[in-house]
Enzyme design. Structure first.
Site, PDB file in Angstrom:
ATOM      1  N   GLU A 112       0.783  -1.195  -0.051  1.00 55.70           N
ATOM      2  CA  GLU A 112       0.003   0.003  -0.024  1.00 55.70           C
ATOM      3  C   GLU A 112       0.784   1.459  -0.052  1.00 55.70           C
ATOM      4  O   GLU A 112       0.466   2.186  -0.830  1.00 55.70           O
ATOM      5  CB  GLU A 112      -0.995   0.025   1.363  1.00 55.70           C
ATOM      6  CG  GLU A 112      -1.943  -0.870   1.213  1.00 55.70           C
ATOM      7  CD  GLU A 112      -3.133  -0.709   0.053  1.00 55.70           C
ATOM      8  OE1 GLU A 112      -3.452   0.516  -0.278  1.00 55.70           O
ATOM      9  OE2 GLU A 112      -3.851  -1.762  -0.564  1.00 55.70           O
ATOM     10  N   SER A 484     -46.152 -34.318  36.114  1.00 55.76           N
ATOM     11  CA  SER A 484     -45.754 -34.653  37.450  1.00 55.76           C
ATOM     12  C   SER A 484     -44.447 -34.082  38.131  1.00 55.76           C
ATOM     13  O   SER A 484     -44.147 -34.546  39.326  1.00 55.76           O
ATOM     14  CB  SER A 484     -45.408 -36.273  37.221  1.00 55.76           C
ATOM     15  OG  SER A 484     -47.124 -37.018  37.215  1.00 55.76           O
TER      16      SER A 484
END
Length: 781
Positions: A112, A484
């Site tokens: 870059e 239950s």
């Protein structure tokens, strides 16, 4: 113009006129300018005037870069540091320049801006070339330095105009005068977009390679360094071929600059890279992540997604994944037991290959994958083989045992709605050996939650089968009948009324008035009647009639009030005898907190999920204090009661309806209770061992029967067992010592003050057969 502005402008003029002093400058001017008859000095003067009058006054302040506050997403972790969720528009981690590895910085600068530490922010040769190209209509040329890219990314659009380029140039000088080179590079490497909603190199390392920056190889660093020039074109997850070519270019440039050797170059070029094609989280916990997101957003509003908060939950990563895998595998096992319902959808496939691919893409967009359940469109089918194409474009081929589940759907006489044919949308799953089989998305839902029984912290939570399909959290928000699994709380209430596990109750048909119209209610057992039975055995075998007799004896009002001790909402429980069979409503989370009372010796816990929250720099913003030593006000049931109930729940898990738990886990401290509602609309198992309490539930969102042969023991218990294998690894067996005030009489425990009753108490005398009633009277009972 102010003094500082004049000084700044003077600097720009000197820099831009510097090339005119060179002897051969005019010879280097592009021929296009000479042909146009444009005088370079006149062009320079016009440019400077334009910058002075138009560009310079409009330059934005530099606060954004001098006081850089990156938008870092909200991240959510397990207690052991595994990432489980992330929220924010941008995936980003801020890393100081000192902590960025040199190999990453070298790779970026090589491709870059190799002269970054030498120039003053602008490469004038490159800028001149770009301006000439813009003015003459030539090919656009890039000449942006790192500093110019920072200016563009923070302040400007990417439009190709002279004004934008000049503004970018002036901003670059201003940035260079305000920040050091390292500060500029730090901004760039944390801000730059790198594809996949990812900003900054640290986040990209995690996104593409599931690594931290220091863990990157040269090859991986070069791959990332090649992305900024064109994130769409050079994205390794989307365009691996182009990304590879760009990576090689970066490596060549590193070699040219002497940053790497020929051997390092060759090794990096040859290194195969495993690139993630999507954002991966280490732990499956979407419902938990959403719970945390809502809580953090309620406190911090929009800042929750930008300030880089890190939320550490109390979840245990391996246990969470065990819960997730257990729930999904057992839901699919249930689904397999109840048969294939047919393809999810159908599409007509055109003859043209491109049109066919488009049709497949469109239909599969409506049927996203669900983890390992891959959606695919059938392209070829026979009784012995099915070929299908998933969204990835690969070909799935299923044969042999992989077709067993859908064998009937492959027959020519199968109903159209069930038949698999070309164009059918199916689900395929691959086993550990790579073999495919056809499955289906289940209709049934499930939930699982585990808490630390001592302090209430979450250990695992799975709110449903697939969060992307249905965001509803069944753990916290599904109000279902407990069946239950509510019975232990009625038994606990009875202990306070003088009953004991040895109390004998008549297990025989019972008929009770059910209203003013003369109708009766006849509660039934699932396994017939046994006559006189102890409460211990009655609970272990989940005897419905015994539970009704017991609640009738202590009164429904007392039993209902007693439920409040465990955190149940009594408004959701009827004040009648059906309550003991689970006709009220609970959530799985309520049930887990309630069973924790039995597990920890009688203390109520408050479930909590967030351990601490830190900012992006690790500063602690809030933290859950360690729970103090238990106080008497936290006790909700007598320690004797908790001890006796624990012994009864261990009986359930070793010799009763939950015996599979004891058999599979092989631990004497396993305790719990199954639950099945009327017509098997819901299946439950709630239980604990060591300091882990957990609840599993299965049912349909629109309640309907799960099947005549399905119970809590077949639906929920397998989920619970598979999770507990992981959760109990390495945990010692908990043996409980009898607390003061209990005695072991006639083979069971009871409170000392009731010792004179010898563990026998009369229940529902009028409903007991006369022979048994006379026998009790002769004993003086």
């Amino acid at each position: 113009m102010t003094g500082p502005q004049l000084s700044f402008f003077s600097t720009i003029v000197k820099f831009l006129t510097l090339p005119l002093a060179t002897a051969n400058y005019r010879q280097r001017l592009p021929h296009t300018l000479v042909a146009l008859g444009v005088d370079a000095a006149l062009l320079l003067f016009a440019t400077l005037t334009y910058m002075l009058v138009t560009v310079l006054p409009g330059l934005p302040p530099l606060d954004i870069v001098t006081d850089y506050r990156p938008k870092i997403p909200l991240r959510i972790y397990t207690a052991d540091g595994a990432l489980l969720g992330e929220f924010g528009d941008e995936h980003r981690d801020f890393v100081p320049i000192q902590e960025i590895p040199q190999v990453v910085k070298d790779a970026l600068l090589a491709i870059e801006d190799s002269r970054f530490y030498e120039h003053g922010g602008v490469d004038y040769r490159g800028v001149t070339r770009a301006l000439v190209a813009d003015l003459t209509g030539g090919v656009h040329q890039g000449a942006s330095t790192i500093t110019m890219q920072v200016a563009r990314n923070f302040f400007l659009s990417r439009e190709k105009t002279v004004k934008r380029k000049l503004t970018e140039t002036l901003l670059a000088y201003r940035i260079e005068s305000a920040l050091s080179k390292d500060q500029i590079l730090e901004l760039y490497m944390n801000q730059i977009y790198l594809g996949q909603r990812t900003h900054g190199f640290a986040s990209a390392a995690r996104t593409y390679f599931n690594k931290r920056l220091p863990e990157l190889s040269l090859a991986e660093a070069a791959m990332l360094a090649g992305i900024p020039q064109n994130p769409a074109k050079h994205n390794p997850a989307v365009n691996p071929v182009r990304a590879k070519a760009r990576q090689v270019m970066v490596l060549k440039r590193l070699r040219q600059l002497g940053k790497i050797t020929e051997a390092q170059y060759a090794e990096a070029v040859a290194q195969p890279l495993a690139v993630n094609d999507r954002q991966l989280f280490a732990v499956h916990a979407d419902h938990v992540a959403e719970m945390v997101r809502q809580e953090v957003y309620a406190q911090y509003q929009g800042e929750a997604y930008t300030r880089g908060f890190n939320v550490y939950t109390t979840l245990n990563g391996p246990e969470q994944n065990a819960a997730y895998n257990s729930l999904r595998s057992n839901v699919l096992a249930y689904d397999q037991r109840h048969g294939y319902r047919g393809p999810e959808d159908f599409v007509d496939l055109p003859d043209d290959e491109d049109e066919r691919d488009d049709a497949i893409d469109r239909i599969l967009a409506k049927h996203p994958n669900s983890d390992n359940l891959i959606a695919a469109v059938v392209t070829e089918v026979s009784g012995k083989k099915v070929r299908a194409e998933p969204a990835s474009g690969d070909t799935i081929e299923v044969s042999g045992d992989g077709l067993r589940f859908v064998a009937r759907a492959l027959q020519a006489n199968a109903k159209d709605g069930n038949r698999i044919r070309v164009g059918s949308v199916i689900r395929a799953v691959r086993d550990a050996k790579g073999r495919w089989s056809i499955s289906q998305m289940p209709d049934v839902e499930a939930a699982f939650v585990a808490l630390n029984a001592e302090d209430g912290s979450y250990r695992a939570l799975v709110g449903g089968f697939d969060f992307s399909r249905k965001q509803f959290n069944h753990v916290t928000s599904a109000w279902r009948q407990p069946g239950s699994s509510i019975k232990p709380f009625i038994y606990s209430a009875a202990l306070e009324k003088g009953y004991s596990p040895a109390t004998q109750v008549e297990d025989a048909p019972l008929s009770l008035p059910a209203g003013d119209n003369g109708k009766t209610w006849d509660p039934q057992n699932d396994d017939g009647y046994d006559g006189p039975i102890s409460l211990r055995r009655a609970l272990a075998r989940s005897k419905n009639v015994v539970a009704v007799r017991l609640l009738r004896a202590i009164t429904p009002q007392y039993g209902r009030d007693y439920l409040q001790r465990f955190g149940f909402d009594i408004a959701k429980h009827p004040a009648d005898l059906t309550m003991t069979l689970g006709s009220g409503s609970v959530t799985p989370l309520q049930m887990a907190a309630a069973y924790a009372v039995f597990a920890n010796g009688g203390y109520k816990v408050a479930p909590h999920l967030i351990q601490k929250i830190t900012d992006s720099r690790g500063n602690v913003l809030q933290e859950t204090a360690q729970p103090p030593v238990r106080q008497d006000e936290q006790r909700v049931i007598d320690g004797r009661n908790a001890f006796i109930m624990d012994s009864m729940l261990r009986e359930v898990a070793h010799t009763g309806t939950g015996a599979l738990a004891g058999q599979r886990l092989g631990r004497p401290d396993v305790a719990g209770k199954t639950g099945t509602t009327s017509d098997a609309f819901d299946g439950w198992f709630a239980g604990y061992a060591s300091d882990v309490v957990a609840v599993a539930w299965m049912g349909f969102d629109q309640p309907k029967s799960l099947g005549a042969r399905e119970f809590g023991a077949t639906l929920a218990l397998p989920i619970w067992i598979d999770y507990m294998r992981q959760a109990l690894t390495g945990k010692p067996v908990v043996e409980r010592s009898p607390p003061p005030g209990v005695s072991f009489v006639d083979g069971d425990w009871l409170y000392d003050e009731f010792n004179s009753d010898s563990g026998i108490k009369e229940l529902d005398v009028e409903s007991i057969p006369s022979m048994v009633r006379d026998f009790f009277k002769r004993l003086g009972i």
